[in-house]
Design a protein around this motif. Sequence first.
Motif, PDB file in Angstrom:
ATOM      1  N   ILE A  53      51.265  15.613  66.140  1.00 57.05           N
ATOM      2  CA  ILE A  53      52.466  15.611  65.297  1.00 57.05           C
ATOM      3  C   ILE A  53      53.178  14.264  65.388  1.00 57.05           C
ATOM      4  O   ILE A  53      53.686  13.747  64.387  1.00 57.05           O
ATOM      5  N   VAL A  54      53.216  13.674  66.573  1.00 57.72           N
ATOM      6  CA  VAL A  54      53.810  12.332  66.715  1.00 57.72           C
ATOM      7  C   VAL A  54      53.066  11.337  65.829  1.00 57.72           C
ATOM      8  O   VAL A  54      53.679  10.488  65.162  1.00 57.72           O
ATOM      9  N   SER A  55      51.738  11.432  65.796  1.00 63.71           N
ATOM     10  CA  SER A  55      50.959  10.517  64.954  1.00 63.71           C
ATOM     11  C   SER A  55      51.235  10.759  63.476  1.00 63.71           C
ATOM     12  O   SER A  55      51.257   9.809  62.679  1.00 63.71           O
ATOM     13  N   LEU A  56      51.462  12.035  63.085  1.00 60.41           N
ATOM     14  CA  LEU A  56      51.830  12.332  61.705  1.00 60.41           C
ATOM     15  C   LEU A  56      53.166  11.681  61.355  1.00 60.41           C
ATOM     16  O   LEU A  56      53.334  11.127  60.259  1.00 60.41           O
ATOM     17  N   CYS A  57      54.107  11.747  62.287  1.00 62.08           N
ATOM     18  CA  CYS A  57      55.417  11.121  62.063  1.00 62.08           C
ATOM     19  C   CYS A  57      55.269   9.614  61.891  1.00 62.08           C
ATOM     20  O   CYS A  57      55.888   9.014  61.000  1.00 62.08           O
ATOM     21  N   PRO A  85      59.879  14.988  61.354  1.00 59.10           N
ATOM     22  CA  PRO A  85      58.899  15.645  60.471  1.00 59.10           C
ATOM     23  C   PRO A  85      59.529  16.684  59.555  1.00 59.10           C
ATOM     24  O   PRO A  85      58.955  17.025  58.518  1.00 59.10           O
ATOM     25  N   LEU A  86      60.707  17.189  59.906  1.00 63.19           N
ATOM     26  CA  LEU A  86      61.375  18.182  59.066  1.00 63.19           C
ATOM     27  C   LEU A  86      61.951  17.554  57.808  1.00 63.19           C
ATOM     28  O   LEU A  86      62.405  18.275  56.905  1.00 63.19           O
ATOM     29  N   ARG A  87      61.946  16.227  57.723  1.00 66.60           N
ATOM     30  CA  ARG A  87      62.443  15.533  56.548  1.00 66.60           C
ATOM     31  C   ARG A  87      61.376  15.370  55.473  1.00 66.60           C
ATOM     32  O   ARG A  87      61.660  14.903  54.369  1.00 66.60           O
ATOM     33  N   SER A  94      53.354  19.536  55.942  1.00 65.79           N
ATOM     34  CA  SER A  94      53.617  18.454  56.878  1.00 65.79           C
ATOM     35  C   SER A  94      53.172  18.777  58.300  1.00 65.79           C
ATOM     36  O   SER A  94      52.626  17.914  58.991  1.00 65.79           O
ATOM     37  N   ILE A  95      53.430  19.997  58.735  1.00 68.69           N
ATOM     38  CA  ILE A  95      53.203  20.328  60.132  1.00 68.69           C
ATOM     39  C   ILE A  95      52.228  21.488  60.306  1.00 68.69           C
ATOM     40  O   ILE A  95      51.223  21.376  61.002  1.00 68.69           O
TER      41      ILE A  95
END
Length: 271
Positions: A53-57, A85-87, A94-95
């Motif tokens: 998830i950090v990499s997605l951000c 990520p909630l933005r 997204s998640i």
Amino acid sequence: MTSAVAPKREHRRPSPVFLGLVAVLAVSGWAVWTDFARATGVAVFLFVVSGWIVSLCLHEYAHARTALHGGDHTVAAKGYLTLNPLRYTHALLSIVLPVLFVILGGIGLPGGAVFVERDRIRGRLRHSLVSAAGPLTNVVFALALTAPWWLGTVDTMPAPFRFALAFLALLQVTAAILNLLPVPGLDGYGVIEPWLSPSARRQAEPFAPFGLLIVFACLWIPGIGAVFWDVVDAVLGMLGVGQGETYYGLEYFRFWDGDPQAGLVPVTLGR
């Protein structure tokens, strides 16, 4: 339309959500390294998911940051520079779906999305750079994760941490490769789209919402899936990471399937 104003400081500050993810990544990484409470499988799961998830951000931040420098100042007011990520435009895409893809198939498919007001960006090269910035972030992330291998220090790591790191690197490689495919809806198509004729762009536009699903479906075709994983293994091999390490990383990650020490190699999507 949101006015194009210079980003405020609060629009650039990392969000508590992102900082919380980084904290989970750090604590779970420590737990894997030390085998804290002998819950290595759970720790590997948390380490990989939070790292993914950090990499997605960071992937989406790269898109937004490049768009900001390209002329779209609205990305700041939308919160894209806070790494929250909630933005993103759709929480499910997204998640939830990217994490689900990892759990089900051990594959890093593209995730979150930021809405860039392309009419504010001038020049085809800038448009291409906005699209390319995300996958290039995955490439950098993969290089950073595999640094212990190509620097020759990997043997100093505990085996579970080594396997978890290898599996997280595999996710970055798969995400980079898939994102760079010239399929409508993916970043690779966004790189070449500004250079296509208007008629070609119109013909491709209806397929954009389904591009990710089409790619995912194609990976279930044995021949295509086998070629894809051969490419992934070849890239990781050049970085020094062996197939056995990524296999055991997935096995630790899917702790609910059994004991990673049992020697059973899991089956991943298309293999």
